[in-house]
Write a protein that holds these residues in place. Structure first.
Motif, short mmCIF file in Angstrom:
data_model
loop_
_atom_site.label_atom_id
_atom_site.label_comp_id
_atom_site.label_asym_id
_atom_site.label_seq_id
_atom_site.Cartn_x
_atom_site.Cartn_y
_atom_site.Cartn_z
N ASP A 276 -14.83 83.61 4.31
CA ASP A 276 -13.71 82.69 4.49
C ASP A 276 -13.70 81.74 3.29
O ASP A 276 -14.54 80.86 3.19
CB ASP A 276 -13.87 81.91 5.80
CG ASP A 276 -12.70 80.99 6.09
OD1 ASP A 276 -11.82 80.81 5.20
OD2 ASP A 276 -12.67 80.43 7.19
N TYR B 30 -21.21 73.31 10.09
CA TYR B 30 -20.39 74.52 10.10
C TYR B 30 -21.07 75.63 9.32
O TYR B 30 -21.90 75.37 8.44
CB TYR B 30 -18.97 74.27 9.57
CG TYR B 30 -18.85 74.36 8.07
CD1 TYR B 30 -18.57 75.58 7.46
CD2 TYR B 30 -18.99 73.25 7.27
CE1 TYR B 30 -18.48 75.67 6.08
CE2 TYR B 30 -18.89 73.33 5.91
CZ TYR B 30 -18.64 74.55 5.32
OH TYR B 30 -18.55 74.64 3.96
N SER C 177 -20.45 79.81 3.08
CA SER C 177 -20.67 78.37 2.89
C SER C 177 -21.19 77.80 4.19
O SER C 177 -20.98 78.38 5.25
CB SER C 177 -19.39 77.66 2.43
OG SER C 177 -18.40 77.71 3.42
N ARG D 291 -11.47 79.55 2.38
CA ARG D 291 -10.64 78.35 2.48
C ARG D 291 -11.45 77.10 2.13
O ARG D 291 -12.65 77.03 2.37
CB ARG D 291 -10.07 78.21 3.88
CG ARG D 291 -9.10 79.32 4.24
CD ARG D 291 -8.58 79.18 5.63
NE ARG D 291 -9.68 79.37 6.59
CZ ARG D 291 -9.56 79.23 7.89
NH1 ARG D 291 -8.40 78.89 8.41
NH2 ARG D 291 -10.59 79.42 8.69
N THR D 292 -10.76 76.13 1.56
CA THR D 292 -11.37 74.86 1.18
C THR D 292 -11.59 74.00 2.42
O THR D 292 -10.76 73.99 3.33
CB THR D 292 -10.45 74.12 0.19
OG1 THR D 292 -10.26 74.96 -0.95
CG2 THR D 292 -11.04 72.79 -0.23
N ARG D 293 -12.71 73.29 2.43
CA ARG D 293 -13.03 72.42 3.56
C ARG D 293 -13.29 71.00 3.07
O ARG D 293 -13.82 70.82 1.98
CB ARG D 293 -14.27 72.92 4.29
CG ARG D 293 -14.01 74.19 5.07
CD ARG D 293 -15.31 74.88 5.41
NE ARG D 293 -15.10 76.01 6.29
CZ ARG D 293 -14.62 77.19 5.90
NH1 ARG D 293 -14.30 77.39 4.65
NH2 ARG D 293 -14.46 78.17 6.77
N ILE E 17 -15.43 67.77 4.46
CA ILE E 17 -16.47 67.46 5.45
C ILE E 17 -16.66 65.96 5.51
O ILE E 17 -16.91 65.31 4.49
CB ILE E 17 -17.80 68.12 5.07
CG1 ILE E 17 -17.62 69.61 4.83
CG2 ILE E 17 -18.86 67.85 6.13
CD1 ILE E 17 -18.77 70.22 4.07
N THR F 201 -23.11 77.05 -0.83
CA THR F 201 -21.99 77.97 -1.03
C THR F 201 -22.44 79.14 -1.88
O THR F 201 -23.42 79.06 -2.61
CB THR F 201 -20.80 77.29 -1.76
OG1 THR F 201 -21.24 76.90 -3.07
CG2 THR F 201 -20.30 76.09 -1.01
N VAL G 102 -14.98 68.71 10.30
CA VAL G 102 -14.65 69.59 9.18
C VAL G 102 -13.17 69.90 9.25
O VAL G 102 -12.67 70.38 10.27
CB VAL G 102 -15.47 70.90 9.26
CG1 VAL G 102 -15.10 71.82 8.11
CG2 VAL G 102 -16.96 70.60 9.24
N GLU G 103 -12.48 69.62 8.17
CA GLU G 103 -11.05 69.94 8.08
C GLU G 103 -10.89 71.12 7.14
O GLU G 103 -11.40 71.10 6.02
CB GLU G 103 -10.27 68.74 7.55
CG GLU G 103 -8.80 68.99 7.42
CD GLU G 103 -8.04 67.81 6.84
OE1 GLU G 103 -6.85 67.99 6.55
OE2 GLU G 103 -8.63 66.72 6.69
N ILE G 104 -10.22 72.16 7.61
CA ILE G 104 -9.94 73.32 6.78
C ILE G 104 -8.55 73.17 6.20
O ILE G 104 -7.59 72.97 6.94
CB ILE G 104 -10.07 74.62 7.58
CG1 ILE G 104 -11.51 74.78 8.08
CG2 ILE G 104 -9.65 75.81 6.74
CD1 ILE G 104 -11.72 75.98 8.98
N SER H 182 -19.86 79.54 7.54
CA SER H 182 -18.70 80.35 7.20
C SER H 182 -19.13 81.60 6.45
O SER H 182 -19.93 81.53 5.52
CB SER H 182 -17.75 79.53 6.34
OG SER H 182 -16.73 80.35 5.83
#
Length: 79
Positions: free
Chosen positions: A61, A56, A45, A63-65, A67, A28, A74-76, A58
C-alpha cells in the motif's frame, strides 16, 4: 521480495528497539515496491510507539500517511 516470516521478524525487532530506547519507530521499504529491478517486491511501512505497540502496519500500500504520535492517529491521504 520478503516472506511473511521476515516481515514478522522485522516488526518484532522494531518493537524491541522501540521498547529498549523508549522511542517511536517508523520503517519503510522502497516507495514503489521495487528493488534492484528484481521485478517482484512488496512495499511496506510501519509505525510502532515507544511502548512497542503497533500504530499501523502496511504491506503493498503505497499511499501517503500522516501520523500523529501523540494521539496515535493515522491519516491516509487519498491519491
Amino acid at each position: 521480495m520478503f516472506s511473511d516470516e521476515q516481515f514478522d521478524e522485522w516488526i518484532n525487532a522494531a518493537k524491541n528497539i522501540a521498547i529498549t530506547y523508549k522511542t517511536p519507530i517508523i520503517g519503510t521499504s522502497h516507495s514503489d515496491g521495487s528493488y534492484q529491478n528484481c521485478g517482484v517486491s512488496i512495499s511496506i511501512s510501519y509505525c510502532i510507539d515507544a511502548n512497542g505497540e503497533i500504530i499501523y502496519l502496511s504491506k503493498a500500500d503505497k499511499r501517503t500517511r500522516i501520523i500523529n504520535l501523540l494521539t496515535k492517529e493515522v491519516e491516509i491521504l487519498i491519491q
